[in-house]
Scaffold this motif. Structure first.
Motif, PDB file in Angstrom:
ATOM      1  N   SER A 160       0.780  -1.157  -0.002  1.00  0.00           N
ATOM      2  CA  SER A 160       0.294   0.014  -0.058  1.00  0.00           C
ATOM      3  C   SER A 160       0.925   1.262   0.084  1.00  0.00           C
ATOM      4  O   SER A 160       1.971   1.364   0.602  1.00  0.00           O
ATOM      5  N   SER A 161       0.446   2.072  -0.719  1.00  0.00           N
ATOM      6  CA  SER A 161       0.962   3.744  -0.742  1.00  0.00           C
ATOM      7  C   SER A 161       0.873   4.503   0.531  1.00  0.00           C
ATOM      8  O   SER A 161       1.224   5.541   0.941  1.00  0.00           O
ATOM      9  N   GLN A 162      -0.207   3.711   1.011  1.00  0.00           N
ATOM     10  CA  GLN A 162      -0.599   4.719   2.549  1.00  0.00           C
ATOM     11  C   GLN A 162       0.467   4.520   3.594  1.00  0.00           C
ATOM     12  O   GLN A 162       1.336   3.609   3.488  1.00  0.00           O
ATOM     13  N   SER A 163       0.717   5.422   4.432  1.00  0.00           N
ATOM     14  CA  SER A 163       1.735   5.398   5.426  1.00  0.00           C
ATOM     15  C   SER A 163       1.081   5.978   6.875  1.00  0.00           C
ATOM     16  O   SER A 163       1.929   6.753   7.536  1.00  0.00           O
ATOM     17  N   ASP A 164      -0.065   5.656   7.173  1.00  0.00           N
ATOM     18  CA  ASP A 164      -0.429   5.778   8.658  1.00  0.00           C
ATOM     19  C   ASP A 164       0.586   5.154   9.637  1.00  0.00           C
ATOM     20  O   ASP A 164       0.850   3.872   9.456  1.00  0.00           O
ATOM     21  N   ILE A 165       1.163   6.007  10.491  1.00  0.00           N
ATOM     22  CA  ILE A 165       2.281   5.480  11.381  1.00  0.00           C
ATOM     23  C   ILE A 165       1.826   5.649  12.677  1.00  0.00           C
ATOM     24  O   ILE A 165       1.475   6.894  13.234  1.00  0.00           O
ATOM     25  N   ILE A 166       1.970   4.596  13.702  1.00  0.00           N
ATOM     26  CA  ILE A 166       1.569   4.785  14.962  1.00  0.00           C
ATOM     27  C   ILE A 166       2.592   4.363  15.971  1.00  0.00           C
ATOM     28  O   ILE A 166       3.239   3.164  15.763  1.00  0.00           O
ATOM     29  N   PHE A 167       3.185   5.361  16.815  1.00  0.00           N
ATOM     30  CA  PHE A 167       4.028   4.894  17.836  1.00  0.00           C
ATOM     31  C   PHE A 167       3.270   4.611  19.112  1.00  0.00           C
ATOM     32  O   PHE A 167       2.573   5.502  19.607  1.00  0.00           O
ATOM     33  N   ASP A 168       3.411   3.495  19.525  1.00  0.00           N
ATOM     34  CA  ASP A 168       2.561   2.873  20.662  1.00  0.00           C
ATOM     35  C   ASP A 168       3.416   2.681  21.880  1.00  0.00           C
ATOM     36  O   ASP A 168       4.112   1.620  22.142  1.00  0.00           O
ATOM     37  N   ASN A 169       3.418   3.724  22.862  1.00  0.00           N
ATOM     38  CA  ASN A 169       4.544   3.402  24.200  1.00  0.00           C
ATOM     39  C   ASN A 169       5.805   2.844  23.647  1.00  0.00           C
ATOM     40  O   ASN A 169       6.219   2.045  24.531  1.00  0.00           O
ATOM     41  N   VAL A 170       6.419   3.730  22.841  1.00  0.00           N
ATOM     42  CA  VAL A 170       7.761   3.161  22.360  1.00  0.00           C
ATOM     43  C   VAL A 170       8.866   3.827  23.449  1.00  0.00           C
ATOM     44  O   VAL A 170       8.733   4.968  23.764  1.00  0.00           O
ATOM     45  N   CYS A 171       9.491   2.632  23.944  1.00  0.00           N
ATOM     46  CA  CYS A 171      10.672   3.064  24.785  1.00  0.00           C
ATOM     47  C   CYS A 171      12.012   2.651  24.174  1.00  0.00           C
ATOM     48  O   CYS A 171      12.071   1.780  23.327  1.00  0.00           O
ATOM     49  N   PHE A 172      13.195   3.098  24.389  1.00  0.00           N
ATOM     50  CA  PHE A 172      14.494   2.760  23.792  1.00  0.00           C
ATOM     51  C   PHE A 172      15.686   3.235  24.565  1.00  0.00           C
ATOM     52  O   PHE A 172      15.618   4.461  25.351  1.00  0.00           O
ATOM     53  N   SER A 173      16.497   2.459  24.860  1.00  0.00           N
ATOM     54  CA  SER A 173      17.892   2.954  25.777  1.00  0.00           C
ATOM     55  C   SER A 173      19.027   2.078  25.035  1.00  0.00           C
ATOM     56  O   SER A 173      18.639   1.036  24.404  1.00  0.00           O
ATOM     57  N   TYR A 174      19.974   2.761  25.052  1.00  0.00           N
ATOM     58  CA  TYR A 174      21.390   2.219  24.407  1.00  0.00           C
ATOM     59  C   TYR A 174      21.980   1.169  25.596  1.00  0.00           C
ATOM     60  O   TYR A 174      22.533   1.681  26.497  1.00  0.00           O
ATOM     61  N   SER A 175      22.052  -0.128  25.068  1.00  0.00           N
ATOM     62  CA  SER A 175      22.692  -1.008  25.853  1.00  0.00           C
ATOM     63  C   SER A 175      21.891  -1.179  27.281  1.00  0.00           C
ATOM     64  O   SER A 175      20.700  -1.267  27.451  1.00  0.00           O
ATOM     65  N   ASN A 176      22.764  -0.923  28.627  1.00  0.00           N
ATOM     66  CA  ASN A 176      22.073  -1.010  29.654  1.00  0.00           C
ATOM     67  C   ASN A 176      21.690   0.445  30.176  1.00  0.00           C
ATOM     68  O   ASN A 176      21.882   0.732  31.404  1.00  0.00           O
ATOM     69  N   GLY A 177      22.117   1.585  29.403  1.00  0.00           N
ATOM     70  CA  GLY A 177      22.215   2.863  29.864  1.00  0.00           C
ATOM     71  C   GLY A 177      20.721   3.346  30.251  1.00  0.00           C
ATOM     72  O   GLY A 177      19.716   2.462  30.014  1.00  0.00           O
ATOM     73  N   PRO A 178      20.456   4.462  30.555  1.00  0.00           N
ATOM     74  CA  PRO A 178      19.138   5.128  30.922  1.00  0.00           C
ATOM     75  C   PRO A 178      18.413   5.036  29.565  1.00  0.00           C
ATOM     76  O   PRO A 178      18.975   5.281  28.293  1.00  0.00           O
ATOM     77  N   GLN A 179      17.095   5.071  29.881  1.00  0.00           N
ATOM     78  CA  GLN A 179      16.201   5.444  28.674  1.00  0.00           C
ATOM     79  C   GLN A 179      16.405   6.629  27.903  1.00  0.00           C
ATOM     80  O   GLN A 179      16.177   7.833  28.693  1.00  0.00           O
ATOM     81  N   VAL A 180      16.508   6.719  26.543  1.00  0.00           N
ATOM     82  CA  VAL A 180      16.634   8.059  25.963  1.00  0.00           C
ATOM     83  C   VAL A 180      15.069   8.359  25.114  1.00  0.00           C
ATOM     84  O   VAL A 180      14.785   9.229  24.704  1.00  0.00           O
TER      85      VAL A 180
END
Length: 580
Positions: free
Chosen positions: A334-354
């Protein structure tokens, strides 16, 4: 650290199987070459007594026979070297290609930690050293071992007691070579690590020379460079000193052994254990052992240095790799591009969440601006969308499909980026826009037109065949940025990421680039990172991010009507503008 077993050159044995034909013919040539050595020792045993009695006819006859054997041997040696060179060089080529392929799959966050100079050194100097060891092992070390076996076997045939007496020297030489080899390995690892550090500093220095000159700190950087050069010299000198010491020590032991064999040989002749002709052959054979022993000693040292290089090359394999799901997952149609971020968390290695519990719902064709202080997580969101990194928690979906389940090649076709720092490879403008893909010339020109680049390209002497020099030094920043935009929109991606695309441009260039961006953004879902808020006021959604969390979301008018971080930032920028 890489284990010794993983670090062994034996790992390359399976790579020789496809080259069995060359190896067989090379092995036959090697066999002929090796057999010639005992024959030459036998002829030497006949020649020396003939010279002693003055039998000129016999001497000439033996010399002619020796010349024929020498000719056969050298032809066999040439065939052996040529036939065995191909497989060994092919293995080193495949090693370099495989490692570079793995390098391209290393997770971006790990790749950014590696020094470009160090990587370049590993894939050039270290790979060359490993290739040289593979070549010498097949082409030189193996024939030397067989020569030792053949010649020593002939010595056993002549006089096994005298031959066994020569073995007394073998453990002594082996211990010496082994001891030196271990020390050479440690010294080589230190030396090569120092060279990598020097290469990394050199790469940084070359890129930063204009900045170094601008601040007038040439002497400081020269001093820094001199320290690294001196450390490299010391490490390299230690390695060379060990090699220089080994040769006279081993050579002295060999000379001592030969003199002892002469004394024992005289005793054996006196007691009738061997005649003078037999001892002449034996002594000639003994001399034939010196050259392969010398070669093996040298090659063993190079093997130790090669193991240090191989270890550094294989360390690339320990870096975490991107998940390769080219053969699984969903394909975006599909050429549609609806994008949903749902409670996204990220941290590098064992560091604090960025990134902390990001929630966003972006409709197809909308423009989303990410604003906020440096280090707030805006670029991390771009990396998540391009799947350079993966969320620790939560999901990102496109058309209700989890990004982690989409084929990575389809993601890269669907989403394209115009980076803040323009990186254009040397080559023609057409090649820079095409960027290794297979688009037609018409499509390249259309992309350039949308990026507002076609006019200036057409005015150049060679148009789209104009060569871009390294780092794009023959084009302006605005021209390079528009080529970067054309590269991004070629292939018609439905999602466009703009990372401070006009931040480093002057006013005229910015206008030209903004025109290209406006045309490129039509009909696409666009994410914009911008610190200059004047460039994002027309965005459908402005997302203010701070410390990895969303603080405010809304249009420019909505956010300006409220008191908050976005309005404060706008007012600060407007005040700064007025003050200027």
């Amino acid at each position: 650290m890489i284990s010794k077993s993983a670090n062994s050159f034996l790992r390359f044995l399976p790579s020789l199987i496809p080259h069995s034909k060359e190896l067989i013919w090379g092995g036959i040539s090697m066999l002929i070459y090796v057999i010639c050595w005992p024959v030459l020792a036998w002829l030497a045993g006949k020649l020396i007594p003939a010279i002693g009695i003055g039998d000129l006819e016999l001497v000439i006859q033996i010399i002619i026979q020796a010349l024929v054997v020498f000719l056969v041997q050298k032809i066999a040696q040439f065939s052996q070297d040529i036939l065995l060179a191909g497989p060994s060089l092919k293995i080193s080529q495949e090693l370099r290609q495989d490692l570079f392929a793995k390098l391209q799959r290393i997770e971006v966050q790990s790749l950014e930690k590696l020094s470009s100079g160090d990587i370049a050194y590993r894939l050039t100097e270290d790979a060359d050293r490993v290739g040289e060891v593979i070549y010498k092992t097949i082409q030189d070390t193996t024939p030397c071992i067989f020569q030792l076996v053949a010649v020593f076997g002939y010595m056993l045939y002549l006089d096994y007691k005298l031959a066994l007496a020569t073995l007394i020297l073998a453990p002594v030489i082996s211990l010496l070579v082994g001891n030196f080899g271990e020390r050479v390995l440690l010294a080589s690892e230190k030396s090569q690590k120092q060279v990598s550090t020097l290469a990394g500093l050199l790469g940084e220095g070359i890129q930063s020379l204009p900045l170094i000159r601008a601040f007038g700190v040439e002497e400081w950087f020269q001093s820094k460079f001199n320290v690294q050069v001196q450390q490299h010299r010391r490490a390299r000198y230690k390695s060379l000193k060990l090699l220089a010491l080994q040769h006279p020590v081993v050579g002295f032991i060999e000379a001592l052994g030969i003199l002892l064999i002469l004394a024992i040989g005289a005793f054996r002749i006196q007691n009738g254990g061997i005649d003078s002709e037999g001892f002449s052959s034996f002594f000639a054979a003994l001399l034939m052992l010196i050259d392969p022993i010398s070669h093996l000693t040298t090659n063993f040292n190079e093997l130790q240095q090669g193991q240090a290089s191989l270890k550094r090359l294989l360390e690339i394999e320990t870096e975490p790799m991107d998940i390769d799901n080219r053969h699984i997952g969903s394909t975006l149609i599909s050429s549609q591009s609806d994008i949903i971020f749902d409670n996204v968390c990220f941290s590098y290695s064992n560091g604090p969440q960025v990134i902390n519990n990001i929630k966003l719902n972006i409709k197809t064709g909308s423009i989303v601006a990410l604003v906020g202080p440096s280090g707030s997580g805006k670029s991390t969101i771009f990396s998540l969308l391009l799947r350079f990194i993966r969320p620790k928690h939560g999901t990102i979906t496109i058309n209700n499909i989890d990004l982690q389940g989409i084929k990575i090649n389809d993601i890269r076709k669907k989403i394209s980026i115009v980076p803040q720092r323009v990186n254009i490879l040397s080559g023609t403008i057409s090649e820079a826009i095409n960027f290794g893909r297979s688009f037609k010339e018409e499509e390249i020109i259309n992309a350039a037109k949308l990026a507002n680049a076609h006019k200036f390209i057409s005015e150049m002497s060679s148009s789209y065949n104009t060569f871009i020099e390294e780092r794009g030094t023959n084009l302006s920043g605005g021209q390079l940025q528009r080529i970067s935009i054309a590269r991004a929109i070629l292939g018609n991606p439905s999602i466009l990421l703009l990372d401070e695309a006009t931040s480093a441009l002057d006013a005229d260039s910015e206008i030209a680039v903004q025109t290209g961006l406006s045309q490129a953004m039509k009909g696409r879902t666009v994410f914009i990172i911008a610190h200059r808020l004047s460039t994002v006021q027309e965005a459908d959604q402005i997302v203010y991010i701070e410390n990895g969390s969303i603080v405010q979301v809304g249009s420019h008018d909505e956010l300006m009507s409220k008191k908050g971080k976005y309005r404060d930032l706008c007012e600060k920028q407007f005040i700064r503008d007025l003050a200027d």
